[in-house]
Enzyme design. Sequence first.
Site, PDB file in Angstrom:
ATOM      1  N   ASP A 287     -18.434  10.042  -8.475  1.00 31.56           N
ATOM      2  CA  ASP A 287     -17.621  11.229  -8.343  1.00 31.56           C
ATOM      3  C   ASP A 287     -16.154  10.809  -8.510  1.00 31.56           C
ATOM      4  O   ASP A 287     -15.823   9.624  -8.511  1.00 31.56           O
ATOM      5  CB  ASP A 287     -17.876  11.911  -6.991  1.00 31.56           C
ATOM      6  CG  ASP A 287     -17.549  13.389  -7.057  1.00 31.56           C
ATOM      7  OD1 ASP A 287     -18.175  14.175  -6.322  1.00 31.56           O
ATOM      8  OD2 ASP A 287     -16.666  13.757  -7.857  1.00 31.56           O
TER       9      ASP A 287
HETATM   10  C1  GLC Z   1     -15.070  16.706  -7.900  1.00 31.09           C
HETATM   11  C2  GLC Z   1     -16.466  17.099  -7.424  1.00 31.09           C
HETATM   12  C3  GLC Z   1     -17.549  16.956  -8.462  1.00 31.09           C
HETATM   13  C4  GLC Z   1     -16.960  17.198  -9.837  1.00 31.09           C
HETATM   14  C5  GLC Z   1     -15.969  16.077 -10.112  1.00 31.09           C
HETATM   15  C6  GLC Z   1     -15.299  16.236 -11.489  1.00 31.09           C
HETATM   16  O1  GLC Z   1     -14.380  16.029  -6.898  1.00 31.09           O
HETATM   17  O2  GLC Z   1     -16.935  16.481  -6.236  1.00 31.09           O
HETATM   18  O3  GLC Z   1     -18.585  17.891  -8.125  1.00 31.09           O
HETATM   19  O4  GLC Z   1     -17.999  17.200 -10.803  1.00 31.09           O
HETATM   20  O5  GLC Z   1     -14.958  15.996  -9.115  1.00 31.09           O
HETATM   21  O6  GLC Z   1     -14.474  17.371 -11.486  1.00 31.09           O
END
Ligand code: GLC
Length: 721
Positions: A287
């Site tokens: 993430d």
């Molecule tokens: C965010 C979220 C995730 C998302 C990623 C990219 O923090 O936790 O669900 O896909 O970043 O935006």
Amino acid sequence: MENLEDKIKELLDKMTLEEKIGQLQQTGASLAGAFQVDFEELLNMLYDGRMTEAEFGAMMGGAEQDYKEDDLRSGKIGSYGGSMSAEKAMELQRIAVEESRLGIPNMICCDVVHGYKTITPTPLAESCAWDTKLWEKTARVAAKEASAAGINMTFSPMVDVSKDARWGRIAESAGEDVLINSAYGVAKVQGYQTDNPKAHDAIAACVKHIAAYGAVESGRDYNRVDMSTQKLYEEYLPPYEACIKAGALAIMPSFNDINGIPNTANETLLKDILRADWKFKGVTISDSNAVAELINHGYAKDEKDAAMKAIQAGVDVDMTSNCFIENLKELIDEGTLQQDTLDKAVTNVLRVKFELGLFDDPYQTSVAREAEEILSEENRSIALEAAQKSIVLLKNENILPLKKNKKVGVIGELAKSRNDMLGCWAISADEDQCVSVVDALEMKQIPYEYFETADEAAKSDCETILTAIGETKKESGEASSKVNISLSEKDILSMKVLKDAGKEVTVLLFNGRPMAIQWCKENMPAIVECWQLGTEAGTAIVDVLYGDINPSGKLTTTFPYSAGQCPVYYDHMATGRPGGKSRFTSKYIDAPIKPVYPFGYGISYTIYEYKDISCQVTDDEVQVAVTVVNAGECAGEEIVQCYFQDPVAKRIRPVKKLVAFERIALKAGEQKVVKFNVKKSLLGYYDQKMNYIVDDGEIIMMVGGNSEDVLERSIEIVTKG
Ligand code: GLC
């Protein structure tokens, strides 16, 4: 013909160490290095309203342009995250393919969570349709539009079982039940990827966030998770596994730890379960910034240590923390990180790029295709169907449907707001393409009068009033947990004024999460759960209010009496003191233990009756049959739900668990026999030693239109073993 693994090996052998590490770097618009403003501050400015979404998008667009080119040419980027246009995506891809040494194309990723430009209902809303075909259809719309804009991977479906209304990301999930999240996730994977992920209108699904992110302590986002292995396996892992078995090409570990091990470095999860048990061959993408956050967790001492622990545990791609790009070479050179570990991660990335057909044709769209696909009539009509089916009628004391020739009063900002119909994670949407309730009343030429205040409405000649209450879209989604899930004083006051004025009030509830609406239930004659339904929200809501559509949605999340009850959910344990006259039972002294509305609940403009439940037990199935009657005046669709209880077990079991469901259409007066063939294996659980077992003995089967009003039948299970 050379097979895929040979192709990957052949390419891998040509790559330098730097090029290999570059494939594990995901960058994105989030790095606003081109500006002297820290990205976090940009986000705060956006969420505080100090910056419009258009301004934010323009700034991000600028960052994209300045940041990527040199790194693409030198092979320092393997994938890119962020919303863009076909023109920008194809330019990014052209540089990577035509101006770098090996011409390896990029994965171009984006959070297309419930639509790209045509926005469909938020996942929690759409899950209330209990309609796997619909869930796949809306994923197809998202894939067609996103791929037309040059995106080839979405960070979706999110299938984190969510039992806590305080957690803002419950809005992104398919609710509290493991079966619904599994069915929802599988339908989305199929809709995004189709049977041919190389197709130009298919995109890779990156299922998220493994695992148990929805169980964060206190419902506070990014908080810790601690649970038994049995609970993890029974209640949280199945949806991710179902998506992997459905062929998802990517998966994203969650920010949280499980029992002290942050999932971004959780080898048990990412290697033993995901790779060894589930045979996953796709790519794991951390993430955002999560690799670096191993330091905050207290699990890594610095970014080099974080990079080592993440890649060693099974993270292939580092999203935007730069720990991999800045440390892996040193870790290899000093012998801390084995070349084989690095190669495995790069192989996973290359495999997905081959499976997406990016080496055959990296340019899978064009500006012309984008213009044709985005917000097409077909896409909007599917969004309308999804919005109509996601609406849940919670209460109706002969107020609805309304009459089109009778002027209706309307109050509440949310009745005019297009932006708030989009919900969280609609980052690519154009709000002016969205239809609000007031827009729809205008378009359908229904007489209405909008009032700025309840007092004006109360004094007006409108007998019937629509009052729009609940949450703006910024009150749910990521980093939006709440300790108070009740309605605002302002909303309650406006409803009191209308009630005291003797108005016939219909509550339109707009919300990302379940809210504590006890006051509404006790004092308002009609309540329509309108969620955040996307581009066609207003049209769908007015269709239901005036009876052109008979509402059919059923809650996939329990509506608590208050935040104090959270987490509260239908598949709870009985406890040793489940209730009764005694004071000494499992309860609160200042609130009821029952929720305001239970899981599976939703009513219709017609009446469904259940009768004649019967059960047959075969070698490996329990066959349940029930007759459902449409005893009312109009046609409708009913969601028939099948639950079971194992009343005596080697570990205590929930008072009931959903095991099957079916959506059926019934004309007025029509009846149908609905059959569920439930595999005995679905009645099992893990014993204290983590053996999966199915008990001999009594099982209680239940069928009904919600989790509380059910017909029951007791049966005896005799397993072969
Ligand atoms: C965010 C979220 C995730 C998302 C990623 C990219 O923090 O936790 O669900 O896909 O970043 O935006």
